[in-house]
Design a protein around this motif. Structure first.
Motif, PDB file in Angstrom:
ATOM      1  N   UNK A 164       0.850  -1.188   0.000  1.00 35.59           N
ATOM      2  CA  UNK A 164       0.000   0.000   0.000  1.00 35.59           C
ATOM      3  C   UNK A 164       0.889   1.242   0.000  1.00 35.59           C
ATOM      4  N   UNK A 165       0.465   2.272  -0.689  1.00 37.91           N
ATOM      5  CA  UNK A 165       1.189   3.548  -0.730  1.00 37.91           C
ATOM      6  C   UNK A 165       0.200   4.667  -0.453  1.00 37.91           C
ATOM      7  N   UNK A 166       0.509   5.488   0.534  1.00 32.06           N
ATOM      8  CA  UNK A 166      -0.375   6.614   0.853  1.00 32.06           C
ATOM      9  C   UNK A 166       0.472   7.833   1.193  1.00 32.06           C
ATOM     10  N   UNK A 208       3.476   0.363   3.066  1.00 29.90           N
ATOM     11  CA  UNK A 208       3.223  -0.689   4.044  1.00 29.90           C
ATOM     12  C   UNK A 208       2.839  -1.955   3.309  1.00 29.90           C
ATOM     13  N   UNK A 209       3.064  -3.074   3.973  1.00 20.61           N
ATOM     14  CA  UNK A 209       2.715  -4.355   3.386  1.00 20.61           C
ATOM     15  C   UNK A 209       3.884  -5.306   3.388  1.00 20.61           C
ATOM     16  N   UNK A 212      12.095   2.130  -2.657  1.00 20.23           N
ATOM     17  CA  UNK A 212      12.280   3.519  -2.222  1.00 20.23           C
ATOM     18  C   UNK A 212      12.704   4.439  -3.370  1.00 20.23           C
ATOM     19  N   UNK A 213      13.797   4.156  -4.092  1.00 20.36           N
ATOM     20  CA  UNK A 213      14.172   5.069  -5.181  1.00 20.36           C
ATOM     21  C   UNK A 213      13.204   5.030  -6.364  1.00 20.36           C
ATOM     22  N   UNK A 214      12.580   3.880  -6.600  1.00 12.74           N
ATOM     23  CA  UNK A 214      11.622   3.788  -7.706  1.00 12.74           C
ATOM     24  C   UNK A 214      10.437   4.716  -7.452  1.00 12.74           C
ATOM     25  N   UNK A 236       6.762   2.275  10.044  1.00 12.20           N
ATOM     26  CA  UNK A 236       7.532   1.526  11.047  1.00 12.20           C
ATOM     27  C   UNK A 236       6.808   0.273  11.549  1.00 12.20           C
ATOM     28  N   UNK A 237       5.504   0.240  11.459  1.00 18.13           N
ATOM     29  CA  UNK A 237       4.744  -0.933  11.899  1.00 18.13           C
ATOM     30  C   UNK A 237       4.742  -2.042  10.854  1.00 18.13           C
TER      31      UNK A 237
END
Length: 75
Positions: free
Chosen positions: A21-23, A36-37, A48-50, A64-65
């Motif tokens: 997931x990206x928010x 997350x996921x 991260x860089x993509x 972090x969770x």
């Protein structure tokens, strides 16, 4: 924010990362994309860089969770 999230979703789908997931962080509002996921260490570092190249995104980080796959304990 919605455009950046939609663009990140398209990128994740292209890489067959459907479980990620990206928010956009909304409190406080920023241009930080939070991921997350389930992902292993390699996937976590490569995404991260993509996703940082997504228009409208200033920074990308993992929630972090959201533990790496290697750290998840099977019941």
């Amino acid at each position: 924010a919605q455009h950046a999230e939609a663009s990140a979703r398209q990128t994740l789908d292209r890489y067959e990362m459907h479980m990620i997931q990206a928010r956009i962080q909304r409190s406080p509002m920023s241009r930080r994309l939070i991921l997350s996921g389930p992902a292993d260490d390699f996937q976590r570092s490569e995404l991260l860089p993509i996703l940082d190249a997504t228009p409208g995104v200033l920074d990308v980080s993992w929630d972090p969770a959201s533990l790496p796959q290697e750290e998840r304990v099977n019941p």
